[in-house]
Design a protein around this motif. Structure first.
Motif, short mmCIF file in Angstrom:
data_model
loop_
_atom_site.label_atom_id
_atom_site.label_comp_id
_atom_site.label_asym_id
_atom_site.label_seq_id
_atom_site.Cartn_x
_atom_site.Cartn_y
_atom_site.Cartn_z
N PRO A 85 0.83 -1.21 0.00
CA PRO A 85 0.00 0.00 0.00
C PRO A 85 0.87 1.27 0.00
CG PRO A 85 -0.76 -1.56 1.66
CD PRO A 85 0.55 -2.09 1.13
N VAL A 86 0.47 2.24 -0.77
CA VAL A 86 1.18 3.52 -0.82
C VAL A 86 1.06 4.19 0.55
CG1 VAL A 86 1.18 5.82 -1.86
CG2 VAL A 86 0.83 3.80 -3.30
N ALA A 87 2.19 4.59 1.09
CA ALA A 87 2.20 5.30 2.38
C ALA A 87 1.58 6.69 2.20
CB ALA A 87 3.62 5.42 2.90
N ASN A 88 0.91 7.15 3.21
CA ASN A 88 0.36 8.51 3.26
C ASN A 88 -0.72 8.77 2.21
OD1 ASN A 88 2.27 9.26 5.36
ND2 ASN A 88 3.79 9.21 3.73
N VAL A 89 -1.42 7.71 1.83
CA VAL A 89 -2.45 7.84 0.79
C VAL A 89 -3.52 8.86 1.19
CG1 VAL A 89 -3.94 5.93 1.55
CG2 VAL A 89 -3.79 6.51 -0.87
N ASP A 90 -3.77 9.02 2.50
CA ASP A 90 -4.76 10.00 2.95
C ASP A 90 -4.33 11.43 2.64
OD1 ASP A 90 -2.71 9.55 4.98
OD2 ASP A 90 -3.93 10.81 6.31
N LEU A 91 -3.05 11.67 2.44
CA LEU A 91 -2.55 12.99 2.03
C LEU A 91 -2.35 13.05 0.52
CD1 LEU A 91 0.11 13.73 4.79
CD2 LEU A 91 -2.27 14.47 4.71
N TRP A 92 -1.87 11.95 -0.06
CA TRP A 92 -1.61 11.95 -1.49
C TRP A 92 -2.88 12.19 -2.30
CZ3 TRP A 92 2.77 13.09 -3.31
CH2 TRP A 92 3.96 12.60 -2.79
N LYS A 93 -3.98 11.54 -1.94
CA LYS A 93 -5.20 11.68 -2.74
C LYS A 93 -5.67 13.13 -2.84
CE LYS A 93 -7.07 7.00 -2.53
NZ LYS A 93 -8.20 6.16 -2.10
N PRO A 94 -5.81 13.87 -1.71
CA PRO A 94 -6.23 15.27 -1.86
C PRO A 94 -5.16 16.14 -2.53
CG PRO A 94 -5.89 14.75 0.46
CD PRO A 94 -5.78 13.46 -0.30
N LEU A 95 -3.88 15.81 -2.32
CA LEU A 95 -2.82 16.58 -2.96
C LEU A 95 -2.87 16.39 -4.48
CD1 LEU A 95 -0.36 18.37 -3.04
CD2 LEU A 95 1.05 16.39 -2.40
N ILE A 96 -3.03 15.17 -4.91
CA ILE A 96 -3.11 14.89 -6.36
C ILE A 96 -4.31 15.60 -6.97
CG2 ILE A 96 -3.55 13.04 -8.02
CD1 ILE A 96 -1.72 11.29 -6.07
N GLU A 97 -5.44 15.58 -6.29
CA GLU A 97 -6.62 16.29 -6.81
C GLU A 97 -6.35 17.79 -6.93
OE1 GLU A 97 -9.35 15.05 -8.25
OE2 GLU A 97 -8.24 13.19 -7.97
N LEU A 98 -5.67 18.37 -5.94
CA LEU A 98 -5.33 19.79 -6.01
C LEU A 98 -4.39 20.07 -7.18
CD1 LEU A 98 -4.73 21.09 -2.37
CD2 LEU A 98 -6.33 21.97 -4.06
N VAL A 99 -3.38 19.22 -7.34
CA VAL A 99 -2.42 19.44 -8.43
C VAL A 99 -3.12 19.31 -9.78
CG1 VAL A 99 -0.36 18.50 -9.56
CG2 VAL A 99 -0.41 18.80 -7.06
N ARG A 100 -4.03 18.36 -9.90
CA ARG A 100 -4.78 18.19 -11.15
C ARG A 100 -5.59 19.44 -11.50
NH1 ARG A 100 -7.30 12.24 -10.12
NH2 ARG A 100 -5.94 11.07 -11.51
N SER A 101 -6.13 20.10 -10.49
CA SER A 101 -7.02 21.23 -10.74
C SER A 101 -6.33 22.59 -10.59
CB SER A 101 -8.22 21.16 -9.79
OG SER A 101 -7.80 21.30 -8.45
N SER A 102 -5.02 22.58 -10.37
CA SER A 102 -4.27 23.82 -10.18
C SER A 102 -3.14 23.90 -11.20
CB SER A 102 -3.68 23.85 -8.75
OG SER A 102 -4.69 23.71 -7.79
N ASP A 103 -2.45 25.01 -11.18
CA ASP A 103 -1.30 25.23 -12.06
C ASP A 103 -0.05 25.13 -11.19
OD1 ASP A 103 0.59 26.00 -13.90
OD2 ASP A 103 -0.31 27.96 -14.32
#
Length: 144
Positions: free
Chosen positions: A97-115
């Motif tokens: 399992p990817v460590a820190n998935v609870d932080l990665w998921k919202p971070l990835i969503e932010l990066v996807r929707s941001s510049d």
């Protein structure tokens, strides 16, 4: 709109142990953000620093360049680790399992929707902004 350069860092007293995170905007170090957790890891604090910086500064579409001494963070985006993690059901290359998935998921969503772009800087090499981010992270480590 010009890209804002944001330096981020995480720190831990023991790993795991109490840890802190911090970020600061170049060139003069303002604004800043920081915080900590009593039981955490250095990698978790590195990711949290980036998440908080983007939530604070880039959620409105402001272009950001995240500068980090964490290859964990920078390679996740520059080498598209996260794409493989999602495709593999949030398992890493070792099928764990990817460590820190609870932080990665919202971070990835932010990066996807941001510049947002990412750049690596060598840690503890005397770069004033990287040193400031480190100082903020260390100062935010909760006491015993």
């Amino acid at each position: 709109m010009s890209r804002i350069e944001v330096f981020t860092d995480g720190a831990c007293s023991g790993n795991p142990g109490p840890g802190g995170w911090g970020w600061a905007v170049a060139p003069d170090g303002t604004p800043t953000g920081s915080g900590g957790e009593r039981d955490t890891t250095n990698q978790r604090m590195e990711v949290y620093a980036v998440l908080d910086a983007i939530r604070t500064l880039g959620a409105d579409g402001t272009p950001l360049e995240i500068v980090s001494d964490s290859t964990y963070v920078v390679k996740c985006f520059n080498d598209s680790w996260w794409v493989k993690w999602e495709r593999n059901g949030w398992k890493n290359s070792k099928k764990q399992p990817v460590a820190n998935v609870d932080l990665w998921k919202p971070l990835i969503e932010l990066v996807r929707s941001s510049d947002v772009t990412f750049r690596w800087v060598k840690g503890h090499s005397g770069h004033p902004m990287n040193e400031l981010a480190d100082q903020l992270a260390v100062a935010a480590i909760p006491a015993g």
